[in-house]
Every structure is written in structure tokens, then in C-alpha cells.
Design a protein around this motif. Structure first.
Motif, mmCIF file in Angstrom:
data_model
loop_
_atom_site.group_PDB
_atom_site.id
_atom_site.type_symbol
_atom_site.label_atom_id
_atom_site.label_comp_id
_atom_site.label_asym_id
_atom_site.label_seq_id
_atom_site.Cartn_x
_atom_site.Cartn_y
_atom_site.Cartn_z
ATOM 1 N N GLU A 181 0.812 -1.192 0.120
ATOM 2 C CA GLU A 181 -0.341 0.272 -0.334
ATOM 3 C C GLU A 181 0.807 1.318 0.034
ATOM 4 O OE1 GLU A 181 -3.384 0.286 2.465
ATOM 5 O OE2 GLU A 181 -3.893 -1.823 2.042
ATOM 6 N N LEU A 182 1.857 1.205 0.558
ATOM 7 C CA LEU A 182 3.036 2.721 0.829
ATOM 8 C C LEU A 182 3.237 2.765 -1.201
ATOM 9 C CD1 LEU A 182 4.750 4.667 2.440
ATOM 10 C CD2 LEU A 182 6.612 2.870 2.635
ATOM 11 N N ARG A 183 3.518 1.044 -1.069
ATOM 12 C CA ARG A 183 4.428 1.135 -3.050
ATOM 13 C C ARG A 183 3.062 2.425 -3.847
ATOM 14 N NH1 ARG A 183 8.777 -1.158 -4.061
ATOM 15 N NH2 ARG A 183 9.784 -2.855 -2.547
ATOM 16 N N ALA A 184 2.013 1.483 -3.412
ATOM 17 C CA ALA A 184 1.155 1.842 -4.510
ATOM 18 C C ALA A 184 0.861 3.887 -4.074
ATOM 19 C CB ALA A 184 -0.459 1.102 -3.750
ATOM 20 N N GLY A 185 0.751 4.048 -2.811
ATOM 21 C CA GLY A 185 0.488 5.785 -2.861
ATOM 22 C C GLY A 185 1.745 6.129 -3.287
ATOM 23 N N LEU A 186 2.281 5.327 -3.182
ATOM 24 C CA LEU A 186 3.677 6.651 -3.793
ATOM 25 C C LEU A 186 3.678 7.396 -5.265
ATOM 26 C CD1 LEU A 186 6.640 4.934 -1.664
ATOM 27 C CD2 LEU A 186 6.285 7.789 -1.441
ATOM 28 N N PHE A 187 2.733 6.117 -5.320
ATOM 29 C CA PHE A 187 2.742 6.647 -7.145
ATOM 30 C C PHE A 187 1.673 7.963 -7.263
ATOM 31 C CE2 PHE A 187 3.771 2.170 -7.966
ATOM 32 C CZ PHE A 187 4.627 2.733 -9.418
ATOM 33 N N GLU A 188 0.777 8.239 -6.273
ATOM 34 C CA GLU A 188 0.431 9.635 -6.492
ATOM 35 C C GLU A 188 1.502 10.857 -5.949
ATOM 36 O OE1 GLU A 188 -2.367 10.432 -7.594
ATOM 37 O OE2 GLU A 188 -3.930 8.476 -7.104
ATOM 38 N N SER A 189 2.412 10.480 -4.962
ATOM 39 C CA SER A 189 4.040 11.326 -5.506
ATOM 40 C C SER A 189 4.129 10.892 -6.597
ATOM 41 C CB SER A 189 4.444 10.977 -4.253
ATOM 42 O OG SER A 189 3.764 11.512 -2.858
ATOM 43 N N VAL A 190 4.386 10.843 -6.833
ATOM 44 C CA VAL A 190 5.542 10.821 -8.373
ATOM 45 C C VAL A 190 4.870 10.927 -9.320
ATOM 46 C CG1 VAL A 190 5.498 9.137 -10.358
ATOM 47 C CG2 VAL A 190 6.561 8.115 -8.205
ATOM 48 N N HIS A 255 -8.653 4.930 -13.968
ATOM 49 C CA HIS A 255 -9.670 4.693 -13.998
ATOM 50 C C HIS A 255 -9.752 3.193 -14.524
ATOM 51 C CE1 HIS A 255 -10.330 8.157 -11.530
ATOM 52 N NE2 HIS A 255 -9.729 7.888 -10.904
ATOM 53 N N ALA A 256 -9.809 3.445 -15.945
ATOM 54 C CA ALA A 256 -10.197 2.443 -16.637
ATOM 55 C C ALA A 256 -10.151 0.723 -16.186
ATOM 56 C CB ALA A 256 -9.957 2.118 -18.674
ATOM 57 N N ILE A 257 -8.955 0.267 -15.521
ATOM 58 C CA ILE A 257 -8.129 -0.694 -15.264
ATOM 59 C C ILE A 257 -8.849 -0.463 -14.459
ATOM 60 C CG2 ILE A 257 -6.058 -1.586 -14.009
ATOM 61 C CD1 ILE A 257 -3.970 0.086 -15.804
ATOM 62 N N GLU A 258 -9.157 0.087 -13.199
ATOM 63 C CA GLU A 258 -10.120 -0.014 -12.072
ATOM 64 C C GLU A 258 -11.016 -1.206 -12.228
ATOM 65 O OE1 GLU A 258 -9.342 3.422 -10.158
ATOM 66 O OE2 GLU A 258 -8.836 2.164 -8.391
ATOM 67 N N LYS A 265 -8.590 -6.482 -8.217
ATOM 68 C CA LYS A 265 -7.042 -6.552 -8.628
ATOM 69 C C LYS A 265 -5.922 -6.227 -8.009
ATOM 70 C CE LYS A 265 -4.716 -8.395 -12.458
ATOM 71 N NZ LYS A 265 -4.087 -10.093 -11.687
ATOM 72 N N LEU A 266 -6.033 -4.274 -8.504
ATOM 73 C CA LEU A 266 -5.365 -3.595 -8.063
ATOM 74 C C LEU A 266 -5.769 -2.285 -7.051
ATOM 75 C CD1 LEU A 266 -3.993 -5.138 -10.778
ATOM 76 C CD2 LEU A 266 -3.301 -2.179 -11.417
ATOM 77 N N LEU A 267 -4.264 -1.800 -6.425
ATOM 78 C CA LEU A 267 -4.473 -0.810 -5.629
ATOM 79 C C LEU A 267 -4.557 0.071 -6.234
ATOM 80 C CD1 LEU A 267 -1.715 -1.604 -2.668
ATOM 81 C CD2 LEU A 267 -4.839 -1.829 -2.644
#
Lengths: 381, 381
Positions: A181-190, A255-258, A265-267
Motif C-alpha cells: 500500500e505504501l508503494r501504491a500510494g507513492l505513485f500519487e507522489s510520483v 480508472h479504466a483498469i480499476e 485486482k489492483l490498488l
């Protein structure tokens, strides 16, 4: 602790990012209310999820002299719907909630979104505080006043703009957050770095091991910079009529993937990660970024991987993206990176271009997860 | 035609009261949107009830070059709930509604309240127009931006403040309105006169036969004055922090009556009529009105009767009123008439006082319907 100000035409409040905030919630809330000429009301509600509450209830409650009423929302996107909203509103009415009641949304993005919408609609709107407990909710969903729930027809199709009186982003809450979850969240910082903060982008390039290793000072820097970027954009364009749209970099296909994977499947951050890759590819094709810039930005995405593998039909993704509510009238809108640290909104992306970007992304998603993983391990060492 | 302006911190729009409005809706909406630099969107929704639509669909549709999508809400308070809201939101999503879509709420108060809340929450808020079709919705519920639905725990416990881009109150729509509904609605105008418009009050005293006989000029005068009074109050206090509370004269016990009778026995205006009688009694006891003023104001209420008989337990009414959301914290708030044409908010009404007012009202409600009827017939002649 860092303090970020949000100032929009409809609201003005502060976001606190630091440690020890959850031990002093009542005192902090009392101070904020006092500045508005108000007192802490008798009826205080905390909306949270059972898992989060198990972990933190003792520390949270020890800060309160007036025991709040606890409302529970089971974890999972499938509970982010109008049925949950109705259930919570009824519980509040039964517990004697009135217009002066205040709700504290304590949890991840779903708790914040549902809690914010419940607060916006209970008796036509009561005040609320956000205490986001995940990286993603701290840097993204708790900032900006967008609250709401999903319909079977699509994500976030029902909601409101309702700003909290304050946000308390306590980094200690991240200690129990799983690595994924940390990694996933970091994509918003990216994303934050890519669209508007070159310094954050460079910091994330140079310090990925420290950040992923949860070094407190490094994480605080990333969180505060991400919040500041979003607060700045939201302050300039609260209702997403212009500038705010750039926050959707990576989100059209994300969003389309989600949607196509049923949000299971994905965060969210992982879907955005893949969506960013598609946007980088389209940016390269449209020459809003050079090949060298493409390589650099892809390198940054890889640093915060691995992204989970995906096997999807690209046409289905493109079809799903047409239902996205960022799609206004017949215009297909897309956010493209511009060089390093900037982005632009284009209105004329064709279905073919989107399809090609989806294909590029899906080829990587099918073929490259191992390579991505290797890179990340290297970054850790 | 009369035009009343509403100007609040969050919105600025006009209410048109007159005839022939429904034949020119598209042109009028286009003009209003043009003034905002916008165009009529592709996707236009009309929310209405089957009964209303049967009567007026041809005339309404003949004004549109772009055929709107029709959404139906069955008549009745029991459909004013979150389930209806969800159903309508899903229909809009399925029909391809987007952020630029516009909703027209065409019907009585329930259609306006539900439609306004649907508009406020669809994709975090789209624009809407109100075309109120009943007297009550024209003078009251379409003015002021309060929208929402009921919970099993109470009326209007869920909602938002969401103003329309304009209100078109077409008096021709009242031609098909049953006499009972017109009478019930007129109690909101009686209230308007009592709290803030002495001239309206006198006009309603002197012209009850013309008004109840649906004389166009007289009705337009009452409607426009009622709208103007409410628009003025709402413009000064949109969020009901002070002045706007006076609009609740007669509503504390009025809502309690509706709640205890399950919203089935009385029309809203009739419940308010009884509530006004209780408020007049309490005003007399507290000497905010003299005995002579009490008699004069009671006479006005009788002119617009007969109110339906009621047999209720006064204690149950008082208990039900404690759940009213106008009840803030532990303070029992009540609106009292002050002389002729003014009102005040008091915060210290005791349970005993309320109980006595309820008893007075219920004694009349049990014993006097025939007398009331006689007076009204006299007024007609």
C-alpha cells in the motif's frame, strides 16, 4: 510537523502532517473550533473501519474527554456505495446527531470519501475532520474536498465538494501500512512530482531506498510536498474547471483498469502507476516529452514498482475510459506530461491514440514485471 | 409576470412567476445559460411524476428542440428517500449524463426536493432548474436551495444546499391542482404574511374569496409576495444560522404532526396550519401577541380552512418535535409571532409550554372542524 494551507472560494483550512497528532486530536480540534467561535459539540462521531479501529482505538480515545460515538464501515471498495451512506446516516440520526454534531473520518481513502459525503449530506451538511491513515489518503484523497461514493455504473459518480475543518495526517499511522500500500500510494507522489514539482521528483529519484524503507524524515518530506502540490492546485481551481484536471495524470486509463478489473485486482495507486506509463508513452508520441525525458520518467515509475502484472483487452480499457466522468460531452480529454515537472490538458486525443497507449502499457504489464522487480530491489540495496 | 431575485453568498438567480412560462422553457433556459457563458447541454433530464407528466408533457415538450430524457418519480412522500435517489442517479449514468448535463425538476415539492438532491450529488453536482407545479412548491420549497430526502428516522434528514439556475413558477400549472392542495399551500402564504409581510397578510384577509376562487391576478399577487418574502429571508441567511429560522413558524408542531401521522393523513400545509395555531397560542401566553392580535390571526387561519380534524396524543407530538432537526443540542427552539407581521426565535421554550400549546391545538382539532368549515363557506360567498 508541517502545515499546509488550503484556501478555496468555499473553504479555508489547514492540513497538519507530522507525528503524534492522533494523541492530541481533541485539543487540536477544540482549538480549531475556538478560532471559528465554536465549541466542541456534545455529539462527536468517528467513522472508521474495524481493522483500523482495532489498531488505534486506545490511543485515539485516550485523547478524548467526551467519548465519541463510533461508526464502522467495513473495508473494501464494494462498501463505498449509497447503501453504506444510508446505514451510517440512520445510525447518526438514531444516536441523536444534530446540526452541531461533528464527524471525524479516520481511515483510508474510502472512509474519507464516504465519511465526507455522509457529513456533507447529514442534515444538509455538518462539519468534519479528516484523519487519513494510509499514504494514499494522506497525500491525495483527504486533500481537496471531493467526497462521494460509487454507483454500479461507475466510480465516484455520486458526491459533493465538502471540505473538512482540518486534516491531520499522522505519519505514525503508516507504520502498520503494508509495503504494497505504501508503494501504491507513492505513485500519487510520483504523479505530483511529474505534473508540478521538479524538486519532489528529483528527491524521489535520489532517495527511493530511504523512502521505501520508511525513513521518517524522507517520508515526511514526500508527504508534505505532495499535499502542498495538491493543496495549491485545489486552491486555484476548486471545482475542476481547469488546472485541477492535471491531477488526473495517469487516471484516465488508471480508472479504466480499476473499472475493468472490478476494483479488486489492483490498488488505486497501482492502477495510476500503469496509467502514468500510458500517459508517458502518449506524451512521447505527441512530443510533449523527449525520448530522454521519457526514459527518465519511466525510470522513476520503475523505482517505486513493482506494479502487478495485468492481462486485459486494450479495447475494453478504452471503452471503459469513455465512461469516465472526466469525459465531458463528446470531447476526449487526456493529461500529458510536459518535460520534467509540468503537465497539460489536451482535449483532442483520438480513440486510436488511446488504444495505442493502452497496448504499449499492457505489453509492459504482461512482459516486464520481473524486470521491474529487479530494478526496485536494486533501489532498495 | 413578476421576477424575484435571490442573492446568497453561494448563488444568484431569478424566480419567474407568471403564465405561459412552460411553453417557452427551452428559450428561457438558453438565455439564462448564455448569460453565464454556457450553452444548453446535449443531455437534458426532466424529473417529474407520472401524474404531472400525463397532464403537461405535450406542452412542455413542444418547447424543446432537443428532446430531454424523462425520469419519473412516483408521487408520495414515501418515495422521497435515498432509494429513489440512487435509482435516479443510476438512470442518469446509464443515459450518458455527464457533468454538463442539466436537470429540470418539474412537479411538486417532493420532485423538487429529490430532484435538487439528485442534481447536487450527481457527479458532485450538476446544474438544475425548478419548475414547481403546486402552490406549495411555488411559494416555498422551490425557493431557498434546500434539497433532500427523508430517512426512516425523520423528514429531510439527508440533503444539501443546492440552488437552481432559475425557478419558473407557472400559475397555469395550478389549474389542475385540487382545491385541498391549494388551500394547504396557502398556509405557507399565511405564514409569510404573519412573519414578515403585513401587506400580504391584509391582502389575504380582504381577498380570501378571490384567492380561493383562483382569480389570476389575486393569486399572482399572493404567490409573488410569498416568494419575495422567502427569497429576501434566504438572501440574508442562506444557511439558517439566524433569520431564516423564522420561516419555521408553525413547523415545529407541524412536522411533529406529519411525523406522528406517518405523512399520510395531512398535507404539509395543513400540518403547518395546525402548527401555526399552536404557535399563536404560545405567542398569546408569552405576550408576543395581544389577545386582539391572536383573534385576528386565528381569523386569518380560519379563512383558509377547513383544516382536517386530528386525534392525537399531545405528549407524542411533543416527543416527536424533540427529534426535529431544528432542535439544536439541548435547546428547544420555537418561532413565535410578534404582533401583526413579525416573528422572533426563542430558545427557551419548555416541554410544558409546548405540551400546553399542543393540547390547545388538539382540542380545536377534535372539536371545531365544522365551525371552521362554516367560516370558510362564508368567506367564499
Amino acid at each position: 510537523m508541517q502545515i499546509v494551507k488550503v484556501q478555496t472560494p468555499s473553504a479555508q483550512y489547514q492540513i497538519f502532517a507530522g507525528t503524534g497528532l492522533i494523541d492530541t486530536l481533541e485539543a487540536r480540534m477544540t482549538r480549531i473550533l475556538a478560532a471559528l467561535g465554536r465549541k466542541l459539540p456534545k455529539r462527536l462521531f468517528i467513522l472508521t473501519s474495524p481493522e483500523i479501529w482495532d489498531l488505534w482505538s486506545k490511543r485515539i480515545l485516550s485523547s478524548f474527554t467526551n467519548t465519541p460515538t463510533i461508526l464502522l464501515l467495513p473495508a473494501g471498495e464494494r462498501h463505498k456505495n449509497l447503501r453504506s451512506v444510508e446505514k451510517l446516516l440512520r445510525e447518526m440520526a438514531k444516536a441523536g446527531g444534530d446540526r452541531s454534531s461533528i464527524l471525524i473520518a479516520f481511515g483510508g481513502g474510502i472512509v474519507g470519501d464516504v465519511g465526507g459525503f455522509v457529513a456533507s449530506s447529514f442534515m444538509r451538511g455538518i462539519d468534519f475532520f479528516q484523519v487519513p491513515s494510509t499514504f494514499l489518503s494522506q497525500v491525495d484523497s483527504s486533500v481537496g474536498g471531493k467526497v462521494g461514493v460509487n454507483l454500479p455504473e461507475g466510480k465516484n459518480l455520486v458526491g459533493a465538494f465538502h471540505h473538512p475543518l482540518a486534516v491531520f495526517a499522522d505519519m505514525e499511522l503508516l507504520n502498520t501500512l503494508p509495503d504494497r500500500e505504501l508503494r501504491a500510494g507513492l505513485f500519487e507522489s510520483v504523479k505530483a512530482g511529474m505534473i508540478r514539482d521538479r524538486a519532489l521528483l528529483r528527491f524521489m529519484e535520489e532517495n527511493s531506498a530511504r523512502i521505501l524503507g520508511r525513513d521518517t524524515a524522507s517520508l515526511e518530506k514526500v508527504i508534505a510536498a505532495s499535499i502542498r502540490m495538491k493543496a495549491d492546485v485545489v486552491s486555484k481551481d476548486e471545482r475542476e474547471n481547469g488546472l485541477r484536471m492535471i491531477l488526473n495524470l495517469g487516471h484516465t486509463l488508471g480508472h479504466a483498469i480499476e473499472s475493468v478489473t472490478g476494483y479488486r485486482k489492483l490498488l488505486h495507486g497501482e492502477a495510476v502507476g500503469w496509467g502514468i506509463i500510458a500517459a508517458l508513452h502518449l506524451g512521447r508520441k505527441r512530443r510533449t516529452i523527449s525520448e530522454a525525458q521519457f526514459d527518465r520518467l519511466m525510470g522513476l515509475v520503475y523505482l517505486y514498482g513493482p506494479l502487478p502484472a495485468l492481462k486485459l483487452n486494450p479495447q475494453r480499457l478504452v471503452d471503459a475510459s469513455a465512461k469516465d466522468k472526466k469525459h465531458r460531452g463528446d470531447v476526449r480529454r487526456f493529461i500529458l506530461p510536459v518535460g520534467i515537472g509540468d503537465a497539460t490538458v489536451v482535449e483532442d486525443v483520438t480513440t486510436d491514440e488511446l488504444l495505442e497507449a493502452a497496448r504499449y502499457m499492457l505489453a509492459l504489464a504482461k512482459a516486464l514485471p520481473e524486470q521491474v522487480e529487479v530494478k526496485v530491489l536494486a533501489a532498495h540495496g
